[in-house]
Design a protein around this motif. Structure first.
Motif, PDB file in Angstrom:
ATOM      1  N   ASP A  35     -80.800 -33.113  50.987  1.00  0.00           N
ATOM      2  CA  ASP A  35     -81.726 -34.123  51.469  1.00  0.00           C
ATOM      3  C   ASP A  35     -81.798 -35.795  51.258  1.00  0.00           C
ATOM      4  O   ASP A  35     -81.204 -35.750  50.107  1.00  0.00           O
ATOM      5  N   GLN A  36     -82.623 -36.416  52.299  1.00  0.00           N
ATOM      6  CA  GLN A  36     -83.169 -37.684  51.444  1.00  0.00           C
ATOM      7  C   GLN A  36     -83.594 -38.108  50.576  1.00  0.00           C
ATOM      8  O   GLN A  36     -83.795 -39.091  50.293  1.00  0.00           O
ATOM      9  N   THR A  37     -84.230 -36.626  50.068  1.00  0.00           N
ATOM     10  CA  THR A  37     -85.129 -36.964  48.265  1.00  0.00           C
ATOM     11  C   THR A  37     -84.622 -37.149  47.239  1.00  0.00           C
ATOM     12  O   THR A  37     -85.012 -37.233  46.574  1.00  0.00           O
ATOM     13  N   ALA A  38     -83.411 -35.931  47.629  1.00  0.00           N
ATOM     14  CA  ALA A  38     -82.722 -36.475  46.034  1.00  0.00           C
ATOM     15  C   ALA A  38     -81.744 -37.333  46.302  1.00  0.00           C
ATOM     16  O   ALA A  38     -80.570 -37.974  46.764  1.00  0.00           O
ATOM     17  N   SER A  39     -81.629 -38.215  44.808  1.00  0.00           N
ATOM     18  CA  SER A  39     -80.793 -39.400  44.686  1.00  0.00           C
ATOM     19  C   SER A  39     -79.844 -38.905  43.606  1.00  0.00           C
ATOM     20  O   SER A  39     -78.932 -39.043  43.263  1.00  0.00           O
ATOM     21  N   LYS A  40     -80.536 -37.822  42.232  1.00  0.00           N
ATOM     22  CA  LYS A  40     -79.468 -37.440  41.492  1.00  0.00           C
ATOM     23  C   LYS A  40     -79.336 -36.173  40.821  1.00  0.00           C
ATOM     24  O   LYS A  40     -80.238 -35.445  41.284  1.00  0.00           O
ATOM     25  N   LEU A  58     -68.684 -34.151  40.209  1.00  0.00           N
ATOM     26  CA  LEU A  58     -69.711 -34.694  41.325  1.00  0.00           C
ATOM     27  C   LEU A  58     -68.978 -35.043  43.210  1.00  0.00           C
ATOM     28  O   LEU A  58     -68.581 -36.469  42.549  1.00  0.00           O
ATOM     29  N   ASN A  59     -68.633 -34.188  43.034  1.00  0.00           N
ATOM     30  CA  ASN A  59     -67.955 -35.008  44.643  1.00  0.00           C
ATOM     31  C   ASN A  59     -66.824 -35.626  44.424  1.00  0.00           C
ATOM     32  O   ASN A  59     -66.097 -36.764  44.739  1.00  0.00           O
ATOM     33  N   GLU A  98     -75.209 -37.221  34.567  1.00  0.00           N
ATOM     34  CA  GLU A  98     -75.901 -38.082  35.280  1.00  0.00           C
ATOM     35  C   GLU A  98     -75.547 -38.171  36.668  1.00  0.00           C
ATOM     36  O   GLU A  98     -74.032 -38.882  36.133  1.00  0.00           O
ATOM     37  N   GLY A  99     -75.801 -37.782  37.923  1.00  0.00           N
ATOM     38  CA  GLY A  99     -74.486 -38.258  38.750  1.00  0.00           C
ATOM     39  C   GLY A  99     -75.157 -38.311  39.913  1.00  0.00           C
ATOM     40  O   GLY A  99     -76.356 -38.033  40.111  1.00  0.00           O
ATOM     41  N   LEU A 100     -74.951 -39.004  41.130  1.00  0.00           N
ATOM     42  CA  LEU A 100     -75.196 -40.000  42.183  1.00  0.00           C
ATOM     43  C   LEU A 100     -75.009 -38.813  43.342  1.00  0.00           C
ATOM     44  O   LEU A 100     -73.909 -38.479  43.237  1.00  0.00           O
ATOM     45  N   LEU A 101     -76.078 -38.560  43.668  1.00  0.00           N
ATOM     46  CA  LEU A 101     -75.854 -37.421  44.830  1.00  0.00           C
ATOM     47  C   LEU A 101     -75.856 -37.900  46.211  1.00  0.00           C
ATOM     48  O   LEU A 101     -75.930 -39.003  46.687  1.00  0.00           O
ATOM     49  N   LEU A 102     -74.697 -37.099  47.184  1.00  0.00           N
ATOM     50  CA  LEU A 102     -75.042 -37.654  48.806  1.00  0.00           C
ATOM     51  C   LEU A 102     -75.947 -37.287  49.116  1.00  0.00           C
ATOM     52  O   LEU A 102     -75.835 -35.969  48.703  1.00  0.00           O
TER      53      LEU A 102
END
Length: 293
Positions: A132-137, A165-166, A219-223
């Motif tokens: 969701d919008q609160t999860a960044s990494k 990751l993606n 460590e990776g950036l989430l969508l």
């Protein structure tokens, strides 16, 4: 059908420094083969605020994945994936370096194959989830190890390992190079990458892997507000011989950076990773060959 690996090593260690990777009194390192995706996922997940609807698929031999405890790397417990039988990884390392061995009778070496000797073994784990919008990494901790070290460093037998990751590989060393056999050991004579820990044979060793990394952090950036996919792939390259493995720390996959480990398994691990290239004075050039009858 045989594997021939021949070379000569002369090693002289400084008289004032002794490197001990493992303590013989340590609690036993155990691995149990398991391909139950629900059990593996439950062992891996940590603090997952903002993530939901997890699903997992596992593609590979049923003996190529499992759960570990009391590892010598400092992870504690978690899940393991390998291009060979994970249950064979714990134990005394008796055959580092070159060997001449019958591939069908080598119980002390990590060289299992699931299909045919000349076909690469592989295992792939895929975890999908909503962010969701609160999860960044996304974070987790892991160790990569292999029986290919060190004699096949810099060769075509550069076993493949990816943390995608993606679709983007984020398996990185401390200098941002990707985690590969050749990036860790570019030449069997050294010097080795500072993230590499050598595991020469000896009665005090707890794993048959000839080398492995320090604990690394993914460590990776989430969508955000989207479906995300983490894929972990490990594969033999060139043939099915000499296994590689990845260990994922239990309870570390999540949206919170794992805390620094408070306890290092043995002081010798840190010493070895920094000094192994400088302390070992090679007297002869190693040569290695793979040939098949």
């Amino acid at each position: 059908m045989k594997l021939y690996k021949n070379f000569t090593i002369g090693a002289v260690l400084t008289s004032t420094v002794a490197i001990t990777l493992f303590s013989p009194s340590a609690i036993a390192f155990t691995i149990t083969s398991n391909d139950d995706t629900a059990l593996l996922l439950n062992a891996l997940l940590g603090t997952t605020y903002g993530l939901s609807n997890f699903s997992m698929t596992l593609d590979g031999n049923s003996q190529a994945s499992g759960l570990f405890n009391n590892d010598p790397f400092g992870l504690g417990s978690g899940i393991v994936m390998s291009t060979g039988k994970v249950s064979n990884i714990p134990g005394e390392n008796k055959t580092d370096g070159g060997i001449v061995a019958d591939l069908f009778n080598m119980p002390n070496d990590l060289s299992d194959y699931f299909i045919e000797p000349n076909i690469s073994d592989s295992v792939s784990l895929q975890i999908s989830f909503d962010a969701d919008q609160t999860a960044s990494k996304l974070f987790f901790q892991y160790v990569f190890g292999s029986e290919e070290f060190v004699e096949f460093g810099g060769s075509q037998y550069n076993d493949s390992f990816e943390l995608l990751l993606n679709g983007t590989n984020l398996a990185k060393l401390s200098d941002e190079q990707t985690v590969t056999i050749n990036n860790l050991v570019s030449d069997p004579e050294g010097p080795f990458h500072p993230d590499y820990i050598n595991n020469p044979k000896g009665p005090d060793t707890l794993t048959k892997l000839d080398g492995f990394t320090k604990i690394l952090t993914f460590e990776g950036l989430l969508l955000q507000n989207s479906r995300n996919t983490l894929t972990i792939d490990i594969k033999d390259v060139g043939d099915g011989y000499l296994d590689s493995a990845v260990f994922l720390k239990g309870g570390s996959l999540g949206t919170v950076l794992p805390p620094d480990l408070e306890k290092v398994p043995e002081p010798g691990l840190a010493i070895a990773s920094c000094l192994v290239g400088g302390l070992i004075l090679r007297q002869g050039r190693k040569s290695s060959n793979r040939s098949r009858d």
